[in-house]
Design a protein around this motif. Structure first.
Motif, PDB file in Angstrom:
ATOM      1  N   SER A   1       4.477   5.745   8.294  1.00 55.78           N
ATOM      2  CA  SER A   1       5.412   6.601   9.044  1.00 55.78           C
ATOM      3  C   SER A   1       6.864   6.375   8.609  1.00 55.78           C
ATOM      4  O   SER A   1       7.726   7.199   8.891  1.00 55.78           O
ATOM      5  CB  SER A   1       5.272   6.316  10.541  1.00 55.78           C
ATOM      6  OG  SER A   1       5.502   4.926  10.776  1.00 55.78           O
ATOM      7  N   ASP A   2       7.122   5.273   7.913  1.00 52.18           N
ATOM      8  CA  ASP A   2       8.491   5.018   7.453  1.00 52.18           C
ATOM      9  C   ASP A   2       8.746   5.495   6.017  1.00 52.18           C
ATOM     10  O   ASP A   2       9.868   5.409   5.522  1.00 52.18           O
ATOM     11  CB  ASP A   2       8.800   3.512   7.514  1.00 52.18           C
ATOM     12  CG  ASP A   2       9.029   3.028   8.936  1.00 52.18           C
ATOM     13  OD1 ASP A   2       8.998   3.870   9.859  1.00 52.18           O
ATOM     14  OD2 ASP A   2       9.236   1.815   9.126  1.00 52.18           O
ATOM     15  N   LEU A   3       7.711   5.968   5.365  1.00 53.78           N
ATOM     16  CA  LEU A   3       7.906   6.458   3.985  1.00 53.78           C
ATOM     17  C   LEU A   3       8.729   7.743   4.011  1.00 53.78           C
ATOM     18  O   LEU A   3       8.502   8.607   4.855  1.00 53.78           O
ATOM     19  CB  LEU A   3       6.555   6.732   3.313  1.00 53.78           C
ATOM     20  CG  LEU A   3       5.588   5.541   3.203  1.00 53.78           C
ATOM     21  CD1 LEU A   3       4.306   5.966   2.480  1.00 53.78           C
ATOM     22  CD2 LEU A   3       6.242   4.350   2.505  1.00 53.78           C
ATOM     23  N   VAL A   4       9.670   7.847   3.102  1.00 51.14           N
ATOM     24  CA  VAL A   4      10.522   9.030   3.053  1.00 51.14           C
ATOM     25  C   VAL A   4      10.094   9.908   1.879  1.00 51.14           C
ATOM     26  O   VAL A   4      10.233   9.510   0.714  1.00 51.14           O
ATOM     27  CB  VAL A   4      12.004   8.642   2.913  1.00 51.14           C
ATOM     28  CG1 VAL A   4      12.868   9.897   2.812  1.00 51.14           C
ATOM     29  CG2 VAL A   4      12.434   7.773   4.093  1.00 51.14           C
ATOM     30  N   VAL A   5       9.576  11.065   2.191  1.00 53.28           N
ATOM     31  CA  VAL A   5       9.236  12.041   1.154  1.00 53.28           C
ATOM     32  C   VAL A   5      10.498  12.843   0.845  1.00 53.28           C
ATOM     33  O   VAL A   5      11.132  13.355   1.765  1.00 53.28           O
ATOM     34  CB  VAL A   5       8.101  12.969   1.629  1.00 53.28           C
ATOM     35  CG1 VAL A   5       7.788  14.029   0.575  1.00 53.28           C
ATOM     36  CG2 VAL A   5       6.857  12.153   1.966  1.00 53.28           C
ATOM     37  N   PRO A   6      10.902  12.932  -0.429  1.00 57.37           N
ATOM     38  CA  PRO A   6      12.128  13.680  -0.743  1.00 57.37           C
ATOM     39  C   PRO A   6      12.088  15.097  -0.191  1.00 57.37           C
ATOM     40  O   PRO A   6      11.040  15.757  -0.243  1.00 57.37           O
ATOM     41  CB  PRO A   6      12.140  13.686  -2.281  1.00 57.37           C
ATOM     42  CG  PRO A   6      11.375  12.472  -2.670  1.00 57.37           C
ATOM     43  CD  PRO A   6      10.297  12.321  -1.620  1.00 57.37           C
ATOM     44  N   ALA A   7      13.211  15.535   0.327  1.00 55.55           N
ATOM     45  CA  ALA A   7      13.295  16.877   0.910  1.00 55.55           C
ATOM     46  C   ALA A   7      12.867  17.912  -0.116  1.00 55.55           C
ATOM     47  O   ALA A   7      13.347  17.900  -1.255  1.00 55.55           O
ATOM     48  CB  ALA A   7      14.734  17.142   1.366  1.00 55.55           C
ATOM     49  N   GLY A   8      11.968  18.777   0.304  1.00 55.94           N
ATOM     50  CA  GLY A   8      11.558  19.873  -0.565  1.00 55.94           C
ATOM     51  C   GLY A   8      10.365  19.560  -1.434  1.00 55.94           C
ATOM     52  O   GLY A   8       9.764  20.473  -2.019  1.00 55.94           O
ATOM     53  N   LEU A   9       9.993  18.288  -1.550  1.00 53.12           N
ATOM     54  CA  LEU A   9       8.891  17.946  -2.451  1.00 53.12           C
ATOM     55  C   LEU A   9       7.595  18.603  -2.016  1.00 53.12           C
ATOM     56  O   LEU A   9       7.211  18.545  -0.844  1.00 53.12           O
ATOM     57  CB  LEU A   9       8.684  16.427  -2.500  1.00 53.12           C
ATOM     58  CG  LEU A   9       7.670  15.970  -3.561  1.00 53.12           C
ATOM     59  CD1 LEU A   9       8.283  16.029  -4.956  1.00 53.12           C
ATOM     60  CD2 LEU A   9       7.158  14.558  -3.275  1.00 53.12           C
ATOM     61  N   THR A  10       6.951  19.242  -2.964  1.00 46.36           N
ATOM     62  CA  THR A  10       5.648  19.836  -2.692  1.00 46.36           C
ATOM     63  C   THR A  10       4.747  19.601  -3.894  1.00 46.36           C
ATOM     64  O   THR A  10       5.220  19.584  -5.030  1.00 46.36           O
ATOM     65  CB  THR A  10       5.768  21.347  -2.432  1.00 46.36           C
ATOM     66  OG1 THR A  10       4.441  21.877  -2.323  1.00 46.36           O
ATOM     67  CG2 THR A  10       6.471  22.079  -3.566  1.00 46.36           C
ATOM     68  N   PHE A  11       3.482  19.381  -3.630  1.00 49.78           N
ATOM     69  CA  PHE A  11       2.522  19.287  -4.726  1.00 49.78           C
ATOM     70  C   PHE A  11       1.588  20.505  -4.750  1.00 49.78           C
ATOM     71  O   PHE A  11       0.576  20.505  -5.420  1.00 49.78           O
ATOM     72  CB  PHE A  11       1.739  17.967  -4.661  1.00 49.78           C
ATOM     73  CG  PHE A  11       2.554  16.740  -4.989  1.00 49.78           C
ATOM     74  CD1 PHE A  11       3.623  16.807  -5.876  1.00 49.78           C
ATOM     75  CD2 PHE A  11       2.250  15.510  -4.426  1.00 49.78           C
ATOM     76  CE1 PHE A  11       4.376  15.674  -6.191  1.00 49.78           C
ATOM     77  CE2 PHE A  11       2.988  14.366  -4.733  1.00 49.78           C
ATOM     78  CZ  PHE A  11       4.059  14.458  -5.617  1.00 49.78           C
TER      79      PHE A  11
ATOM     80  N   ALA B   1      -3.053   7.209   2.245  1.00 48.44           N
ATOM     81  CA  ALA B   1      -2.576   7.768   3.512  1.00 48.44           C
ATOM     82  C   ALA B   1      -2.026   9.169   3.307  1.00 48.44           C
ATOM     83  O   ALA B   1      -1.699   9.577   2.188  1.00 48.44           O
ATOM     84  CB  ALA B   1      -1.491   6.867   4.104  1.00 48.44           C
ATOM     85  N   GLU B   2      -1.953   9.896   4.403  1.00 47.29           N
ATOM     86  CA  GLU B   2      -1.235  11.168   4.422  1.00 47.29           C
ATOM     87  C   GLU B   2       0.220  10.875   4.764  1.00 47.29           C
ATOM     88  O   GLU B   2       0.515   9.912   5.478  1.00 47.29           O
ATOM     89  CB  GLU B   2      -1.813  12.094   5.515  1.00 47.29           C
ATOM     90  CG  GLU B   2      -3.309  12.244   5.493  1.00 47.29           C
ATOM     91  CD  GLU B   2      -3.723  13.554   4.845  1.00 47.29           C
ATOM     92  OE1 GLU B   2      -2.969  14.543   4.985  1.00 47.29           O
ATOM     93  OE2 GLU B   2      -4.787  13.583   4.196  1.00 47.29           O
ATOM     94  N   THR B   3       1.111  11.693   4.288  1.00 46.77           N
ATOM     95  CA  THR B   3       2.532  11.433   4.561  1.00 46.77           C
ATOM     96  C   THR B   3       3.092  12.316   5.655  1.00 46.77           C
ATOM     97  O   THR B   3       4.224  12.113   6.086  1.00 46.77           O
ATOM     98  CB  THR B   3       3.394  11.703   3.317  1.00 46.77           C
ATOM     99  OG1 THR B   3       3.295  13.095   3.009  1.00 46.77           O
ATOM    100  CG2 THR B   3       2.953  10.857   2.147  1.00 46.77           C
ATOM    101  N   GLY B   4       2.349  13.314   6.070  1.00 50.08           N
ATOM    102  CA  GLY B   4       2.906  14.284   7.003  1.00 50.08           C
ATOM    103  C   GLY B   4       3.376  15.529   6.280  1.00 50.08           C
ATOM    104  O   GLY B   4       3.476  16.596   6.869  1.00 50.08           O
ATOM    105  N   VAL B   5       3.683  15.411   4.994  1.00 55.90           N
ATOM    106  CA  VAL B   5       4.019  16.592   4.199  1.00 55.90           C
ATOM    107  C   VAL B   5       2.713  17.094   3.589  1.00 55.90           C
ATOM    108  O   VAL B   5       2.047  16.357   2.861  1.00 55.90           O
ATOM    109  CB  VAL B   5       5.030  16.250   3.089  1.00 55.90           C
ATOM    110  CG1 VAL B   5       5.283  17.472   2.214  1.00 55.90           C
ATOM    111  CG2 VAL B   5       6.318  15.729   3.698  1.00 55.90           C
ATOM    112  N   PRO B   6       2.342  18.331   3.888  1.00 53.99           N
ATOM    113  CA  PRO B   6       1.045  18.826   3.416  1.00 53.99           C
ATOM    114  C   PRO B   6       0.926  18.707   1.893  1.00 53.99           C
ATOM    115  O   PRO B   6       1.844  19.068   1.162  1.00 53.99           O
ATOM    116  CB  PRO B   6       1.045  20.301   3.842  1.00 53.99           C
ATOM    117  CG  PRO B   6       2.033  20.376   4.959  1.00 53.99           C
ATOM    118  CD  PRO B   6       3.071  19.342   4.674  1.00 53.99           C
TER     119      PRO B   6
END
Lengths: 341, 341, 341
Positions: free
Chosen positions: C170-180, C294-299
């Motif tokens: 839950s503390d991992l920061v996915v860069p804004a806008g990143l999508t796979f 894990a899932e990051t919350g960003v689909p």
């Protein structure tokens, strides 16, 4: 197994197109490293102002930066299990590459011929480098000898492509806008134009560069070339790291500035042989022979066809009476470059 | 012969201006390499933000990048056949150089004096580096001992220029807009301002860097300096490659950060001697002596005159009782730098 | 004395924030050098186009360039007198860094514990790297053993911070806008997505790189890391230069491309140990173990937790029966990376 074992001879199919991984954006950083790694002094690839005076928007990336970048991508798919890099043909630089451009490459399998021993075969590929707009910037044919993994795999029908011995002058691509009107010979470093060179003329480039392990590894990594033999001192029984053949090409081409300062851009690679392996500690020298001269159709822009030989010794030895390369010959490259008429 | 044999003593004429070849565009690539090659930490040349806080548009190229680039171009015309690089004088940095700028250089022959043995002579040149707008960014006088090729060539009338022992403070050029108001000493790394240094003070810079062949060759090539002795292990009878003197200058200057972090920009080179040759494997150390301090006329911007000595050993030895440099001294450089008052 | 002697154990105070010197602007030059120094092939850090297809404005600077740059600045204040670099924890990459950004760093002292011998102690710092807008881009905890200078200095009250063994997902920061979405596996080099990896899976990365002195010194200088032991062959009694631990991290991470090409961005460093020192001439290899997924919350954007081990030998040895690292283990790093689901 998730790691890449590389392809073996039986894994290639005629007509197959292999898209190579990892597109790469080039910048002024790669250019600066090129100047640090090779004694390159060509004015067109050194100065934005000189390039603008030649009609270009800015100084393009050195043609050999483009070659190495495109080539490096092919290694994991083409030459990871190669026994030998046998030759090049029909290489053409099709458009300048600028800082900020992103290059990718793909290869079409155009020839296959299993060796009579059944343990390996020759694979011919035509590789194309493209920029981020999909425009082809370089193409060349390369053939390599690749091991078979499953010796029982069936022998494919032999297909050996017919390859031009020399790229015809009419196929040379002069970059759009390039002009040598008002070419500044003093800034370029030498006064000689195409008319000053005679077919058959031999130029010894006088300088020598002793190669260090760190240098060729920095260079080879820069092109994202992953062949183990260049990096891993435990890979070969003799503990030596083999220097990437393209490193020798760039060294020799840079050394050839001294006598060929106005052979500004390589536009075609007609052929090439890595005659003997090169290792750290070698002092690389170079000499050139003028093979041909031609007009390109663009007024003032001539083409000079050169044999560029890299050697580990002085002199201009090439082949012995047996037709084999002299032991000191490292590289025998045949290329077209653009030069003011 | 199309290759450049270099000029010999009899080839120079007083008043002649030699335009050196190969203009060069600099970018962030050269800056990154400078940081990889030397332990440089000066804040003004490291950070755009720090430079902007000092009134500049961005971080300029390190003054020694400019020096090496301008110097490198002169080698094929001035020092290819030099026996010794004898000295520098009247060096001044006249304008900052920015990423994207293209540098070229030219030299005027201002002195000639044949040696009594008739086999060589001293050539004095004033070299000017210019940017793409023709603005002078650097000038300096250098004199070298050059061999004669034709011993029978007539001895020229001896002309020995009068050179300032020290660049007068009134001739120092402070870059337009530079201010040290609001200078961030913490970001710069040390709290010392001009007033904290005393004339005669000696600073030992504590760190040492052991030099590898690959490093000095990468550096020297980066500046397109082509002198064989730096690259070709077969050139000297002892098989050693001589390290370009400028490499030692940059190493020592970078080491001097530790104790002189706020001597931000070199603005003048008063003189310099490469006291002893430097070879791979040497651990280079440095010490500085404060020779003078001055105001520049720009409020807050002071000038500090420093002797920078590079040494292959610890301690601050300089000269023996015979007036000769101690064997461990590699470089004795006298320069002015700008520092917050 | 104006030179920096470094801090000793008694010089640190709990809660103190040390602002480290010399902000640094990064460019394409640092990226090119990173590719020359390490066999890095990650597509997101290699190609602007690939990065744009992943929703970013351009290719960011490699996460480890950011780590090394931020870390290097701390050395003069934290580890100049360190006896050992003991560990890392709670490392998080908080925002991408782009060419042109200027990084600075600061450290808060969060723990102090004097050793029972009274001659040294452990210092815990939380270091934050920030860009020119003051935005945190990286933070991590590091603890080092530092010598006391004045043995009579009072022992501070022991404070040992509680540190997370693993950064929570839950503390991992996915860069804004990143999508796979639309991720190009072919361009990236391998077809494997998060679902293709099993917890406990071990991947031997097959390649090896023999390290040269020039290479690790170029790298370490590039990050403006000034620790003498990396540069000065006279510093250690055995005449060897110790390779900066971060150099081994970058080598191993780059080698892990082969099998983990889609572990695109490091987002957290959970822990790390430099198990044994590394010296020039070592052939560095690497293997990885999947520790978690894990899932990051960003689909579409998953996280893979990896143990990355650098080794001077083949195989996947880690620790002996005594719980100590095998002698060939150089690095044991525990990190989270982002990978397409």
């Amino acid at each position: 197994m998730k790691t890449n074992p590389g392809r073996f001879f039986e894994d290639y199919r005629i007509g197959e197109v292999i898209r190579h991984a990892v597109p790469r954006t080039l910048s002024g950083g790669e250019r600066a490293l090129y100047h640090a790694l090779y004694p390159a002094r060509g004015a067109l690839y050194s100065s934005d102002d000189f390039a603008r005076a030649c009609g270009l928007a800015a100084s393009p990336m050195d043609d050999l930066i483009v070659f190495h970048t495109v080539f490096g991508k092919t290694v994991p798919d083409i030459s990871l299990n190669a026994v030998a890099n046998l030759g090049y043909a029909e290489g053409r630089f099709l458009a300048p590459v600028w800082p900020g451009d992103t290059l990718s490459s793909s290869s079409e399998v155009i020839g296959l011929k299993q060796n009579s021993n059944g343990k390996s075969g020759v694979v011919y590929v035509r590789t194309t480098g493209r920029n981020q707009r999909g425009e082809a910037v370089l193409e060349y044919v390369r053939w390599v000898m690749v091991r078979k993994n499953r010796l029982e795999a069936p022998e494919p029908e032999a297909v050996v492509p017919e390859l031009a011995r020399v790229v015809p002058v009419s196929d040379l691509v002069v970059p759009a806008g390039l002009t040598f009107e008002g070419y500044d010979f003093e800034a370029a470093g030498e006064p000689y134009r195409l008319g000053d060179y005679a077919v058959g003329e031999v130029i010894e480039h006088v300088d020598g560069v002793t190669v260090e392990e760190a240098e060729h590894m920095l260079a080879t990594r820069l092109w994202q070339n992953t062949a183990k033999v260049h990096f891993d001192a435990t890979f070969r029984p003799d503990g030596q790291r083999l220097i990437y053949g393209g490193h020798v090409i760039s060294l020799a081409r840079a050394l050839s500035f001294n006598g060929l300062a106005n052979a500004q851009m390589i536009v075609a690679i007609n052929g090439g042989a890595h005659a003997n392996p090169c290792f750290s500690g070698t002092t690389v020298r170079a000499w050139s022979e003028v093979l041909d001269k031609a007009e390109t159709g663009v007024p003032g822009v001539g083409a000079i066809r050169l044999r560029l030989v890299a050697s580990s010794g002085p002199g201009t030895a090439l082949k012995g009476p047996d037709g084999k390369y002299a032991p000191e010959v490292l590289l025998d490259l045949d290329y077209w470059a653009l030069m003011p008429v």
